[in-house]
Design an enzyme around this catalytic site. Sequence first.
Site, mmCIF file in Angstrom:
data_model
loop_
_atom_site.group_PDB
_atom_site.id
_atom_site.type_symbol
_atom_site.label_atom_id
_atom_site.label_comp_id
_atom_site.label_asym_id
_atom_site.label_seq_id
_atom_site.Cartn_x
_atom_site.Cartn_y
_atom_site.Cartn_z
ATOM 1 N N ASP A 67 -18.071 -30.549 -0.008
ATOM 2 C CA ASP A 67 -18.880 -29.518 0.656
ATOM 3 C C ASP A 67 -17.973 -28.579 1.455
ATOM 4 O O ASP A 67 -17.291 -28.998 2.383
ATOM 5 C CB ASP A 67 -19.897 -30.197 1.589
ATOM 6 C CG ASP A 67 -20.976 -29.257 2.095
ATOM 7 O OD1 ASP A 67 -20.723 -28.043 2.169
ATOM 8 O OD2 ASP A 67 -22.071 -29.747 2.433
ATOM 9 N N SER A 99 -29.322 -28.706 5.081
ATOM 10 C CA SER A 99 -28.451 -27.907 5.937
ATOM 11 C C SER A 99 -29.176 -27.502 7.228
ATOM 12 O O SER A 99 -29.461 -28.363 8.068
ATOM 13 C CB SER A 99 -27.956 -26.691 5.144
ATOM 14 O OG SER A 99 -26.840 -26.092 5.763
ATOM 15 N N PHE A 100 -29.513 -26.228 7.394
ATOM 16 C CA PHE A 100 -30.324 -25.816 8.543
ATOM 17 C C PHE A 100 -31.601 -26.637 8.630
ATOM 18 O O PHE A 100 -32.038 -27.045 9.719
ATOM 19 C CB PHE A 100 -30.655 -24.323 8.432
ATOM 20 C CG PHE A 100 -31.902 -23.899 9.163
ATOM 21 C CD1 PHE A 100 -31.960 -23.946 10.545
ATOM 22 C CD2 PHE A 100 -33.023 -23.460 8.460
ATOM 23 C CE1 PHE A 100 -33.125 -23.555 11.217
ATOM 24 C CE2 PHE A 100 -34.170 -23.075 9.120
ATOM 25 C CZ PHE A 100 -34.223 -23.121 10.504
ATOM 26 N N HIS A 109 -22.337 -28.354 -1.549
ATOM 27 C CA HIS A 109 -23.369 -28.287 -0.513
ATOM 28 C C HIS A 109 -24.779 -28.473 -1.046
ATOM 29 O O HIS A 109 -25.692 -28.742 -0.269
ATOM 30 C CB HIS A 109 -23.257 -26.932 0.201
ATOM 31 C CG HIS A 109 -24.068 -26.827 1.446
ATOM 32 N ND1 HIS A 109 -23.906 -27.679 2.522
ATOM 33 C CD2 HIS A 109 -25.059 -25.957 1.813
ATOM 34 C CE1 HIS A 109 -24.736 -27.342 3.485
ATOM 35 N NE2 HIS A 109 -25.458 -26.314 3.081
ATOM 36 N N SER A 143 -30.192 -22.118 4.921
ATOM 37 C CA SER A 143 -30.109 -20.817 5.590
ATOM 38 C C SER A 143 -29.249 -19.787 4.872
ATOM 39 O O SER A 143 -28.904 -18.771 5.470
ATOM 40 C CB SER A 143 -29.552 -21.014 7.003
ATOM 41 O OG SER A 143 -28.224 -21.516 6.943
#
Length: 278
Positions: A228, A106-107, A256, A37
């Site tokens: 991260d 992630s998202f 990340h 995102s």
Amino acid sequence: MIDTVQTGKGKSVRALDLDTNYHEAGVGDPVILLHGSGPGVSGWTNWKRVLPRLAEDFRVLAPDMAGFGFTQRNPDLHYDIKLWVRHLIAFMDALDIKRASLVGNSFGGSLSLAAASRFPDRFDRLVLMGTPCDAFMMTPGLRAAWDYTPDRDVMRATMLHFPYDPAIITDELVEDRYQASLIPGAQEGLRKLLVQPAEDGDTPLSGMPEHLVRQIAHPTLILHGREDKVIPVEMGVKLAHAMPNAELHMFGKCGHWVQSERAEAFIALARRHLGAAS
């Protein structure tokens, strides 16, 4: 004018009454790559180097979810995780994909969890990278992503929050993400996903609640960078403890972007987990 090759305009399919942009390669069992995102994110900017490698073994698809990339915008839509799950299922239905494995960044990892929880029979295996679980506080990396306005220097500064080694932020990567951030409405999905940062103090956020995560029985590979700064590594550990059929691989000296910072290891681990022929 936006360079559509650089930013990743691909095929289009109608899903949830949206012209949904996606990339596809390979044959075999379907694997859907779900993007993160950050600013300038899309299926292409997230996965353009991963997609051809996984396509050696699978039918791989990388859609732009509602509110992101080149997928059509509808100002009447209310963006939330329920909408994104509906969009994912509609995307699969539009392409007659009955069942797929998910790789979520992630998202995209949060979306994978939500979709597998609500529609367990539609999914086989999960690969989650830098994925939140339960409550946590907004990190400086997420704050920078929310605050982003289109500018190459701002893009570079924002992206420096994401990897462990700043050398991974190449001019090409900055330009790719910057160009994608110029797509009208490019920040819309991100700002609907996150709450507006508090002016003072911490801003609480929440991933998939732990009590729901415990009910997701799909074989799951959890990947997380130890350093991260966007989604704390403790989130990956919490997921691994909660999910009944999960394995965790923690990468040292990694931020990340596992798929970029540890590309070869990511490909090997993902291929094995997803059932590639040796």
